[in-house]
Design a protein around this motif. Structure first.
Motif, short mmCIF file in Angstrom:
data_model
loop_
_atom_site.label_atom_id
_atom_site.label_comp_id
_atom_site.label_asym_id
_atom_site.label_seq_id
_atom_site.Cartn_x
_atom_site.Cartn_y
_atom_site.Cartn_z
N PHE A 27 -22.64 1.39 -5.22
CA PHE A 27 -22.08 2.69 -4.80
C PHE A 27 -20.91 3.07 -5.70
N GLY A 28 -20.08 2.08 -6.06
CA GLY A 28 -18.95 2.36 -6.93
C GLY A 28 -19.40 2.87 -8.29
N GLU A 29 -20.47 2.30 -8.82
CA GLU A 29 -21.00 2.74 -10.12
C GLU A 29 -21.53 4.17 -10.05
N LEU A 30 -21.94 4.60 -8.84
CA LEU A 30 -22.47 5.96 -8.67
C LEU A 30 -21.37 6.99 -8.40
N GLY A 31 -20.14 6.52 -8.18
CA GLY A 31 -19.03 7.47 -8.02
C GLY A 31 -18.23 7.37 -6.74
N ALA A 32 -18.57 6.44 -5.86
CA ALA A 32 -17.77 6.26 -4.65
C ALA A 32 -16.51 5.45 -4.98
N SER A 33 -15.45 5.70 -4.24
CA SER A 33 -14.24 4.88 -4.34
C SER A 33 -14.34 3.73 -3.35
N LEU A 34 -14.09 2.51 -3.81
CA LEU A 34 -14.19 1.34 -2.95
C LEU A 34 -12.80 0.87 -2.55
N VAL A 35 -12.62 0.62 -1.26
CA VAL A 35 -11.39 0.02 -0.75
C VAL A 35 -11.82 -1.26 -0.03
N ASP A 36 -11.56 -2.40 -0.65
CA ASP A 36 -12.07 -3.69 -0.19
C ASP A 36 -10.98 -4.44 0.57
N THR A 37 -11.15 -4.59 1.88
CA THR A 37 -10.10 -5.22 2.68
C THR A 37 -9.94 -6.70 2.35
N ASP A 38 -11.02 -7.35 1.93
CA ASP A 38 -10.92 -8.76 1.52
C ASP A 38 -10.07 -8.90 0.26
N ALA A 39 -10.30 -8.00 -0.70
CA ALA A 39 -9.51 -8.02 -1.94
C ALA A 39 -8.04 -7.75 -1.64
N ILE A 40 -7.79 -6.83 -0.71
CA ILE A 40 -6.40 -6.55 -0.32
C ILE A 40 -5.76 -7.78 0.31
N ALA A 41 -6.51 -8.47 1.20
CA ALA A 41 -5.98 -9.68 1.83
C ALA A 41 -5.67 -10.75 0.79
N HIS A 42 -6.51 -10.88 -0.24
CA HIS A 42 -6.25 -11.85 -1.30
C HIS A 42 -4.97 -11.50 -2.06
N ARG A 43 -4.76 -10.21 -2.33
CA ARG A 43 -3.54 -9.80 -3.03
C ARG A 43 -2.30 -10.07 -2.19
N LEU A 44 -2.41 -9.83 -0.89
CA LEU A 44 -1.27 -10.04 0.00
C LEU A 44 -0.86 -11.51 0.07
N THR A 45 -1.83 -12.41 -0.15
CA THR A 45 -1.56 -13.84 -0.04
C THR A 45 -1.51 -14.53 -1.40
N ALA A 46 -1.52 -13.76 -2.47
CA ALA A 46 -1.38 -14.28 -3.83
C ALA A 46 0.11 -14.53 -4.12
N PRO A 47 0.42 -15.21 -5.21
CA PRO A 47 1.83 -15.40 -5.55
C PRO A 47 2.57 -14.06 -5.61
N GLY A 48 3.69 -13.97 -4.90
CA GLY A 48 4.44 -12.73 -4.85
C GLY A 48 3.88 -11.70 -3.90
N GLY A 49 2.80 -12.01 -3.18
CA GLY A 49 2.18 -11.08 -2.26
C GLY A 49 3.09 -10.76 -1.08
N LEU A 50 2.85 -9.61 -0.49
CA LEU A 50 3.72 -9.12 0.59
C LEU A 50 3.72 -10.00 1.83
N ALA A 51 2.68 -10.83 2.00
CA ALA A 51 2.59 -11.66 3.21
C ALA A 51 3.17 -13.06 3.03
N ILE A 52 3.50 -13.44 1.80
CA ILE A 52 3.87 -14.84 1.53
C ILE A 52 5.12 -15.27 2.29
N ALA A 53 6.15 -14.45 2.28
CA ALA A 53 7.40 -14.84 2.94
C ALA A 53 7.18 -15.07 4.43
N ALA A 54 6.44 -14.18 5.07
CA ALA A 54 6.20 -14.31 6.51
C ALA A 54 5.33 -15.53 6.81
N ILE A 55 4.36 -15.82 5.96
CA ILE A 55 3.51 -17.00 6.16
C ILE A 55 4.33 -18.27 6.02
N ARG A 56 5.19 -18.31 5.00
CA ARG A 56 6.04 -19.49 4.82
C ARG A 56 6.96 -19.70 6.03
#
Length: 206
Positions: A27-56
């Motif tokens: 769908f993305g290749e055909l022109g839809a914009s993708l918002v992937d909640t799993d990818a967002i969760a990975h970014r939030l829990t990556a080094p420097g991610g917004l969730a790291i301080a609260a998780i620690r």
């Protein structure tokens, strides 16, 4: 820019091994914009991610790996079968995921927005929030074989993951549209093109 409330949006989901990422990318290749909640969760829990301080703070430094990311394997083991711990993690992640999801969707420039949400049914909050729900579906035995091959897991491990997810019946019960993916991924494109054409028409009429 059209506000998100006025835009045509799709919630895309499917069980593990169903092929939802493959379908979303088509769908993305055909022109839809993708918002992937799993990818967002990975970014939030990556080094420097917004969730790291609260998780620690909540779970301790032992749940942060040497690189500064959440130790996903340890956290998965900790929350699996532990409802209280899982709810505590969700209380940290879910508000951040919601805000990041909204931010990405507002900035999207595609023909329409597809939210890729693996736990769409399980969350209980997505039904009614999108214009339509699209389920990528396949036979359970196909799921098991794919995940065993892809992730190197034992059958019992895959079955345990599937048991913790919504059932195939529950996903199909909320579906407005279905992409069947029991065979080769090359067979998916005609169905995706068909749905894309329909979604474009609906998006333009929105």
């Amino acid at each position: 820019m059209t506000s998100l409330a006025q835009r045509f949006t799709i919630g895309l989901t499917g069980g593990i091994g169903s092929g939802k990422t493959t379908v979303a990318n088509l769908f993305g290749e055909l022109g839809a914009s993708l918002v992937d909640t799993d990818a967002i969760a990975h970014r939030l829990t990556a080094p420097g991610g917004l969730a790291i301080a609260a998780i620690r703070e909540r779970f301790g430094a032992g749940f942060i790996d040497a690189g500064g990311a959440m130790d996903r394997a340890r956290m998965r083991s900790h929350v699996f079968g532990n409802a209280g711990a899982r709810q505590e993690l969700e209380a940290i992640l879910h508000p951040l995921i919601r805000s990041e999801t909204a931010r990405e969707a507002e900035a999207a420039t595609g023909d329409y927005v597809i939210f890729v949400v693996p736990l769409l049914v399980e969350s209980g909050t997505w039904v009614g929030r999108t214009s339509r729900i699209l389920v990528v579906d396949c036979e359970e035995e196909v799921q098991i074989e794919r995940v065993m091959r892809r992730n190197g897991l034992q059958r019992s491990e895959v079955e345990a993951i599937m048991a913790a997810q919504a059932s195939r019946f529950a996903r199909l019960a909320v579906a407005d549209d279905v992409v069947e993916n029991n065979g080769d991924s090359a067979a998916l494109l005609p169905r995706v093109q068909e749905l894309h054409a329909a979604y474009l028409a609906l998006a333009r009429a929105a």
